[in-house]
Design an enzyme around this catalytic site. Structure first.
Site, PDB file in Angstrom:
ATOM      1  N   SER A  43      82.461 -20.326 -35.947  1.00  0.00           N
ATOM      2  CA  SER A  43      81.948 -19.293 -36.858  1.00  0.00           C
ATOM      3  C   SER A  43      80.667 -18.678 -36.284  1.00  0.00           C
ATOM      4  O   SER A  43      80.684 -18.161 -35.174  1.00  0.00           O
ATOM      5  CB  SER A  43      81.731 -19.899 -38.249  1.00  0.00           C
ATOM      6  OG  SER A  43      81.635 -18.910 -39.237  1.00  0.00           O
ATOM      7  N   ASP A 156      88.101 -18.277 -40.373  1.00  0.00           N
ATOM      8  CA  ASP A 156      86.935 -19.032 -39.920  1.00  0.00           C
ATOM      9  C   ASP A 156      87.278 -20.368 -39.255  1.00  0.00           C
ATOM     10  O   ASP A 156      88.034 -21.171 -39.797  1.00  0.00           O
ATOM     11  CB  ASP A 156      86.036 -19.292 -41.139  1.00  0.00           C
ATOM     12  CG  ASP A 156      84.610 -19.606 -40.771  1.00  0.00           C
ATOM     13  OD1 ASP A 156      84.398 -20.611 -40.074  1.00  0.00           O
ATOM     14  OD2 ASP A 156      83.708 -18.851 -41.175  1.00  0.00           O
TER      15      ASP A 156
END
Length: 259
Positions: A43, A156
């Site tokens: 991320s 993510d």
């Protein structure tokens, strides 16, 4: 431990805007002459890992984050499953990386994402464009739309591997983990939006497994003061403060290790 004589792996966790603390920590490591031979990131950590491996200084990384207003109206979407269109950030990252691929980086980088259809962790191969890998890894569920790479939908990397220390095992002599997602200090009145509730649930869900991974690290940098900051911070002054918190925690924990 003499980190300068070792093959160093650095793992950078997710954390949204709090990921700017990674740059602060890297600034301190740079000053100590501690350079990684490999980096992993998820991320926000994937963005910082890629930029650093590409050759951007920690200060340049901070400036990059400060230059983008996340909630700009141009980033919003009504046609895709999310509030912010992850594709709208391509222009920013292409300005830096262009057509550069992961395998072109002078420092090897492992970037994670979540294959939404298969429900499996994806670690992008060397022939993946850096821009695609970091946007897939940073597509925070519920906020950012899933990102498509080679006709596959990704979200993510933090969903399945928020703190990718395990990806470094066997690839270096020791691991430095930078963890920037301490559980945020909030009150009930702070949970009044979709963003707030989604972020809270995501952080609580991943926290236990993340802390277990601390045992894989030879040195963990965990700036606990970040619990007072939002995952989606947009204030430039606060971004600078987050950078400084990362730097200070790296410095303080380094002194403890030496002692």
């Amino acid at each position: 431990m003499d980190f300068k004589s070792k093959e160093i792996g650095i793992a950078l966790s997710g954390g949204g805007s709090k990921g700017i603390a990674h740059a602060g920590a890297l600034q301190f490591l740079d000053e100590q002459g501690i350079k990684p031979s490999i980096i992993s990131g998820s991320s926000a950590g994937a963005i910082i890992a890629a930029m650093y491996a590409f050759g951007k200084t920690p200060q340049e990384i901070l400036t990059f984050f400060q230059s983008i207003y996340f909630f700009n109206w141009k980033h919003f979407t009504l046609k895709k499953p999310g509030i912010i269109d992850s594709d709208s950030f391509k222009i920013y990252f292409n300005t830096i990386f262009g057509e550069t691929k992961i395998g072109d980086l002078p420092i090897p980088v492992k970037i994670t994402a979540t294959d939404l259809v298969k429900g499996k962790l994806k670690i992008f191969s060397d022939d993946t464009k850096i821009t695609d890998a970091v946007l897939a890894s940073a597509s925070f569920p519920g906020m950012l739309t899933p990102y498509e790479v080679n006709k596959k939908l990704y979200s993510d990397g933090g969903i399945l591997n928020h703190f990718p220390t395990d990806l470094l095992q066997g690839n270096c002599d020791c691991i430095i983990g930078v963890y920037v997602s301490p559980i945020q200090n909030i009150e009930a009145k702070d949970l009044t939006s979709i963003k707030a509730v989604t972020t809270r649930a995501f952080n609580l869900l991943s926290a236990q497994g993340n802390y277990q991974k601390f045992s894989l690290c030879d040195w963990v940098i965990e700036p606990k003061d970040l619990a007072n900051y939002s995952t989606f911070e947009t204030n430039k002054t606060k971004m600078k403060t987050i950078f400084e918190i990362g730097y200070t925690e790296a410095k303080n924990s380094f002194e403890e290790i030496k002692a």
